[in-house]
Motif scaffolding. Sequence first.
Motif, PDB file in Angstrom:
ATOM      1  N   TYR A  16      97.899 119.806   6.884  1.00  0.00           N
ATOM      2  CA  TYR A  16      98.704 119.824   6.446  1.00  0.00           C
ATOM      3  C   TYR A  16      98.196 119.688   4.576  1.00  0.00           C
ATOM      4  O   TYR A  16      97.210 120.169   4.810  1.00  0.00           O
ATOM      5  N   VAL A  70     100.404 119.823   1.344  1.00  0.00           N
ATOM      6  CA  VAL A  70     101.844 118.463   0.700  1.00  0.00           C
ATOM      7  C   VAL A  70     101.721 119.314  -0.896  1.00  0.00           C
ATOM      8  O   VAL A  70     100.066 119.165  -1.011  1.00  0.00           O
ATOM      9  N   ARG A 124     103.611 118.397  -4.280  1.00  0.00           N
ATOM     10  CA  ARG A 124     104.989 117.838  -5.177  1.00  0.00           C
ATOM     11  C   ARG A 124     104.933 118.336  -6.857  1.00  0.00           C
ATOM     12  O   ARG A 124     103.080 118.681  -7.178  1.00  0.00           O
ATOM     13  N   LEU A 134     109.793 118.375  -3.574  1.00  0.00           N
ATOM     14  CA  LEU A 134     108.526 118.071  -2.274  1.00  0.00           C
ATOM     15  C   LEU A 134     108.388 118.846  -1.161  1.00  0.00           C
ATOM     16  O   LEU A 134     109.359 119.023  -0.480  1.00  0.00           O
ATOM     17  N   THR A 135     107.457 119.509  -0.807  1.00  0.00           N
ATOM     18  CA  THR A 135     107.678 120.923   0.236  1.00  0.00           C
ATOM     19  C   THR A 135     106.031 120.285   0.946  1.00  0.00           C
ATOM     20  O   THR A 135     104.808 120.081   0.850  1.00  0.00           O
ATOM     21  N   VAL A 136     106.729 120.502   3.156  1.00  0.00           N
ATOM     22  CA  VAL A 136     105.041 119.929   3.388  1.00  0.00           C
ATOM     23  C   VAL A 136     105.407 121.652   4.016  1.00  0.00           C
ATOM     24  O   VAL A 136     105.851 121.914   5.126  1.00  0.00           O
ATOM     25  N   LEU A 188     106.593 126.045   6.951  1.00  0.00           N
ATOM     26  CA  LEU A 188     107.134 125.055   6.033  1.00  0.00           C
ATOM     27  C   LEU A 188     107.991 124.263   7.550  1.00  0.00           C
ATOM     28  O   LEU A 188     108.409 125.180   8.375  1.00  0.00           O
ATOM     29  N   TRP A 218     109.445 113.017   4.566  1.00  0.00           N
ATOM     30  CA  TRP A 218     108.401 112.792   4.187  1.00  0.00           C
ATOM     31  C   TRP A 218     107.363 111.011   3.841  1.00  0.00           C
ATOM     32  O   TRP A 218     106.151 110.804   4.273  1.00  0.00           O
ATOM     33  N   SER A 224     109.594 117.690   5.345  1.00  0.00           N
ATOM     34  CA  SER A 224     109.405 117.094   4.069  1.00  0.00           C
ATOM     35  C   SER A 224     110.513 116.446   3.057  1.00  0.00           C
ATOM     36  O   SER A 224     110.511 115.947   2.353  1.00  0.00           O
ATOM     37  N   ASP A 225     111.633 116.714   3.494  1.00  0.00           N
ATOM     38  CA  ASP A 225     113.033 115.632   3.646  1.00  0.00           C
ATOM     39  C   ASP A 225     112.571 114.016   4.174  1.00  0.00           C
ATOM     40  O   ASP A 225     113.433 113.636   3.653  1.00  0.00           O
ATOM     41  N   LEU A 253     110.726 122.114   7.363  1.00  0.00           N
ATOM     42  CA  LEU A 253     111.914 121.244   5.808  1.00  0.00           C
ATOM     43  C   LEU A 253     111.963 119.931   6.841  1.00  0.00           C
ATOM     44  O   LEU A 253     112.556 118.569   5.819  1.00  0.00           O
TER      45      LEU A 253
END
Length: 662
Positions: free
Chosen positions: A101, A103, A105, A118-120, A126, A134, A131-132, A128
């Motif tokens: 992972y 992450v 922020r 925030l993206t993961v 990626l 998380w 990310s939405d 999504l």
Amino acid sequence: MLLHKITLTDFGAYQGEQFLNLKTRPGRPIILIGGLNGCGKTTLLDAIQLVLYGARARTSGRGNRSYENYLRESINRQADPKHAHIVLEFSTIVEGEERLYKVRRSWEVNGKTVREFLTVLINGELDLVISDNWADHIEDLLPLEAASLFFFDGEKIESLADPDRAAPVIESAVYALLGVNTVEQLRTDLLALQRRQKISEEDKQILKIHDLEKQIEEARQVSADIKQKQAGLSEQILQAQDIFDKADESFASAGGSLYEQRAELEAEENQLREQLKNVSDSLASNTAAGPLPLLLLSEQITSVKQQVDKEHAAMQAAQVLDTLSQRDHQLLSSISNVIPADGLAAIERFLNEDRRERAVDAEIPRVLNFPSDALTQLASIKEVLQGEAARARELVAEAMRLRERLNLVERKLAGVPDKQTIAERIVARDNARDHVTLLVGALQRLDEERDTVLRRIDLLNADRERAYKGRAQKVAETEHAARIITYADRMRSTLEKFGEALLQRHISRLEVAVLDSFNRLMRKNGLVSDLRIDIEKFMITLVGPDDNELDPARLSAGERQLLAVSLLWGLARVAGNHLPSVIDTPLGRLDSRHREHLVQRYFPHASHQVLLLSTDEEIDEYLFSKLRPSIAHTYTLVHDDTTFTTTVEPGYWWTAGAPHVA
């Protein structure tokens, strides 16, 4: 879970981009990060929690600020534009496969608002959806309640050293970390399954029930948030009360209580002086202007009275002497014919003798010539003087009592410190008291707010129950639904018994693990022979070598700190979770022997990955040599006092320049 790397860009004191390689290898689980106080060690711990949990993160620097204000103030003051981000890379096992992972922020200030992103990335790609969502996903990987037991600082260890404060942590850990709450969740899910069998999907009332469920969930979240704020405020109140107690004690030791009574003492002093003056005036008036001085002439007054009595008797004798002579002559003439001569002669002799005696009294010289109408006043002077003497004695006694009280008040006033001496302590005490009052008021408002929310939850639950019962009465239960309900009841009952047994089993294992951890760290062998944890209140009871309960207050501050570390270590050992431990300034109150035990027996075995944040006095050169074989990397946080910024440099104080310790 294994942390690989953390990158901080313009976060807190960290200016620009700063990163730490956190990878470890077998036998070397420790990442040692050194820094003086105020260099950013706790900020680094906050960064790990913030990037993972966002607004729910229990960071030390947030306090009572809103999340938006916290993010705004977390941006480095030198940053331009006002933007900061944290990137954390870690790996964990999901469904039997290792996932990597990354992450990220980030947030930026745009006018009066703060925008957060925030993206993961998972295995470099990626995602999504995650990310939405998380916040839910990280709860599956590392629940927030569990993380608080692996990310901790010296202050938390110190708070856990108090058995009353440790009880909620033990309860939370047993339920969240050891899986007991999973059983409770299963029972709740079965109850929900039962309720779903009682309604028709086509029933319009479903919409109402769904709405009630949503409102209940939202209200519970609000209640949980308030509870977290209450816990934080309670801790602040304890600290503020301690500061007030010290300020009040300092104020009292400087004569503060007398200072506060000064106005009353001065008023009493003036009143006593006035009363004493009145009594003295009355006494002076009584002795100088009244008849009281005549007491000095008591003998003379007695002589005067005797002389006056004699003169008065002489005057009376002189007045009646002629009358008696005439009366006696008439009497003798009247009885001369009826009484014999010898008897008459005897009577005549008696009467003559009586007149001679009266003539002697009448011959007393009249020196005073005291008037007859003043005899009554002369006779009453003794009673008057006795009354005046009694009054004088009362006034003297009252004067002595007032003088003694006045002397006492004057001594107290002499001990009152002057305003300049006590002023700073008054301000310190008043400020501390105001701060406690402010915090207590805030806590009371939170209590009232949470009570309101809980009452609303009760009402919503009642509405939901009525909705379920109303539909259950209108919809015929199918055989399948009835069977589900029956078996769900049995399963819930079984799960309840299983949960109780599981809780007892975990508590028993935890008692053994914590006691073993404590004995490993202690330098006093045999100080604690047994350790028990109450299954209802989760309070720790220590048993001494004499099989009697050992009051935790008998332990030194360092021993209580080791007990708190043992509690955290025991929880981690019983849980069996492969989670990293982040420990900030853990050696504050320990002596050298306890520090050495902690370094040799705990840190290398606390977890497969240990981020150890320390000052040069905690992990000094000697302890560093003991810890060195277990270290994978070392870093030093270097603070620039002119720009108030921190940079990350490889190496520890005694290995400066080395990227890691091999």
